[in-house]
Design an enzyme around this catalytic site. Sequence first.
Site, short mmCIF file in Angstrom:
data_model
loop_
_atom_site.label_atom_id
_atom_site.label_comp_id
_atom_site.label_asym_id
_atom_site.label_seq_id
_atom_site.Cartn_x
_atom_site.Cartn_y
_atom_site.Cartn_z
N ILE B 129 0.86 -1.19 0.00
CA ILE B 129 0.00 0.00 0.00
C ILE B 129 0.90 1.24 0.00
CG2 ILE B 129 -1.80 1.25 1.26
CD1 ILE B 129 -2.65 -1.40 2.52
N ASP B 130 0.76 2.05 -1.05
CA ASP B 130 1.53 3.29 -1.13
C ASP B 130 0.65 4.44 -0.67
OD1 ASP B 130 3.61 1.85 -2.23
OD2 ASP B 130 2.94 2.21 -4.30
N VAL B 131 1.21 5.26 0.22
CA VAL B 131 0.39 6.29 0.85
C VAL B 131 1.03 7.67 0.69
CG1 VAL B 131 -0.66 7.05 3.01
CG2 VAL B 131 -0.39 4.61 2.55
#
Lengths: 373, 255
Positions: B129-131
């Site tokens: 998950i890239d945030v």
Amino acid sequence: MKKNYQVCSRCVMDTSAADITFDEQGVCNYCTSYLKMLSEIEVSAEELEKSRHEFHAMVKAHGNGKPYDCIVGVSGGVDSSYALYLAVQNGLRPLAVHLDNGWDSEYSQSNIENLVRGLGVDLHTHVIDWPENRDMQCALFKSGVIDIEMIMDNAQAATNYKQALKYGLKDILSGTNTRTEGMPQAPGWTHYKFDVKNIRAIQNKFGREKIKTHPLMSTLDWIYFEYIRKVMWHNYLDYFIYNKAEAIEILKNKFQYVPYRYKHGESVFTRFYQNYILPEKFGVDKRRVHHSTLICTGQMTRSSALDDLKGNPYIESGEAADDQIYVLKKLGMTKDEFCDYMLLPPVPHQNYPSEMNMLKILSRIYKAFKRQS
Amino acid sequence: MLIPRVIPCLLLQNAGLVKTVKFKDPKYLGDPINIVKIFNDKEVDELVFLDITATVEGKHPPFELLEQVASEAFMPVGYGGGIRSLEDVKTILGLGIEKVVINSYAVENPSFISNVANFAGSQSTVVSIDVKKGIFGAYEVRTHRGTKTTGMDPVELAVRMENEGAGELILCSIDRDGTMKGYDIDLISRVAAAVNIPVVACGGSRTVHDLGAVIKQGGASAAGAGSMFVFQGPHRAVLISYPHYDELEQLLEIS
């Protein structure tokens, strides 16, 4: 074609060197001329200290107002590591420069890491484009020439000079030195490393890709760097009484340095080339020159050198076989292709276009010019 | 005692290794195979390879390269990038890669994760998950190498992925990626507190102290890092390093 086998009675050079000659005592021309050269550069301890002092003062003056005083090329091997250590010890502010050609061993990386962190020295790495380098190495294999390493040596020099120009530095300090590697290689054992014409000709004939990013420097580039831009290459360790065993001890104690079992263990390819391809395909064992040099400078006894030369621990321990699997995988070569390569007769570099003739002409002009002035 | 994992997260672009800053400006690091060999000798726990152009350019995972990586690596390897079918998953695991990492496609099609988990088992199913932090400070999930906004909250997505059967999460702060300014502990701890599966923290580490902090304060199960293991000094000189075992032991031991 084979002459009678003979090995020198003073060093360990033998008839594998094509131009070797022996006197009545069985002493060869290699150690004789090397010892003569050593005696010519041999100076008293005071004189050496004086010249060392002057050298450091000159490098510091050149570095005045610049972010660094000089470049030190590092490979992770003992000579260049020790050169970096000595430069810092003597108050210089070097920039360490490393060429990463895709064959660095873990030793090389951790030695450089411990050294630059321990000394507080900045590092620059140039990473060679691997697919391009692989294609060039495969082309050199196909050409059959002996000096497959020339693209690495050349790129290393080119990278050091380019970094020197970038920061306006005048001095490149190198771990190359007379006392542990001063005896010249036999003719045909290596090739002239600035022969870019040779590299390009081989790539054009056998390579698949164009050379786009690989750092290269020709004879003319070298003249430009040295004489127009006045960047000087120094055999820095010659300003010291360099003893390899002592250097290793110091580096081990201060920087957790890990020495290699074989010369040039810092690169997987170089150790495979020097300890397997050279002796097995080309009949060249460079340990003869290295050991003979150490014998002449009193760092090794002739009997221990002869003992060492009896076997090839790199092959016998199975390390060569392990490295071979890795080398072939990386180059994308099959085992059969490699076996065929090992059986083919060597091809001289001069069979391809070369800068050697130009070099001869240039040195003739230079000599004539020198005579007149 | 068991020491938390410390995982080099390595980025692939056209079969070469690169490192980005905030997901941009990839800098070339060299041949992945040689770097795997060096990490072998450094006795690294685990490696993660992420192909950063596969999804964006609509390419398949680089199977040939993955086969070489798997044959060279002594440690477990995870791979992510361009995985969009069970066929891809089968091929990759068949090559000897232990974990598949899914990012963009997990957001597009969450039920794909349960299919992968059913096929490969949760232990091999990883969601990354890239945030990115928005202008008002709210965390938002992004996909397609950080270029595509989703409007999704990372905690929400993490919980959803756990429910779908993911066995592990890789949580990466785009704002910290390659900056070496320390992990976004706030982000990591929010997600780690919300799920029961291991969270691998990524983005921002500079020193072993950062690794310790993200595990002890952030509650991450493992610390992932890129720049820290591939760069040295002010010139970001490419040099492969990994902390010594006893150094990690000292730092990460949770008493």
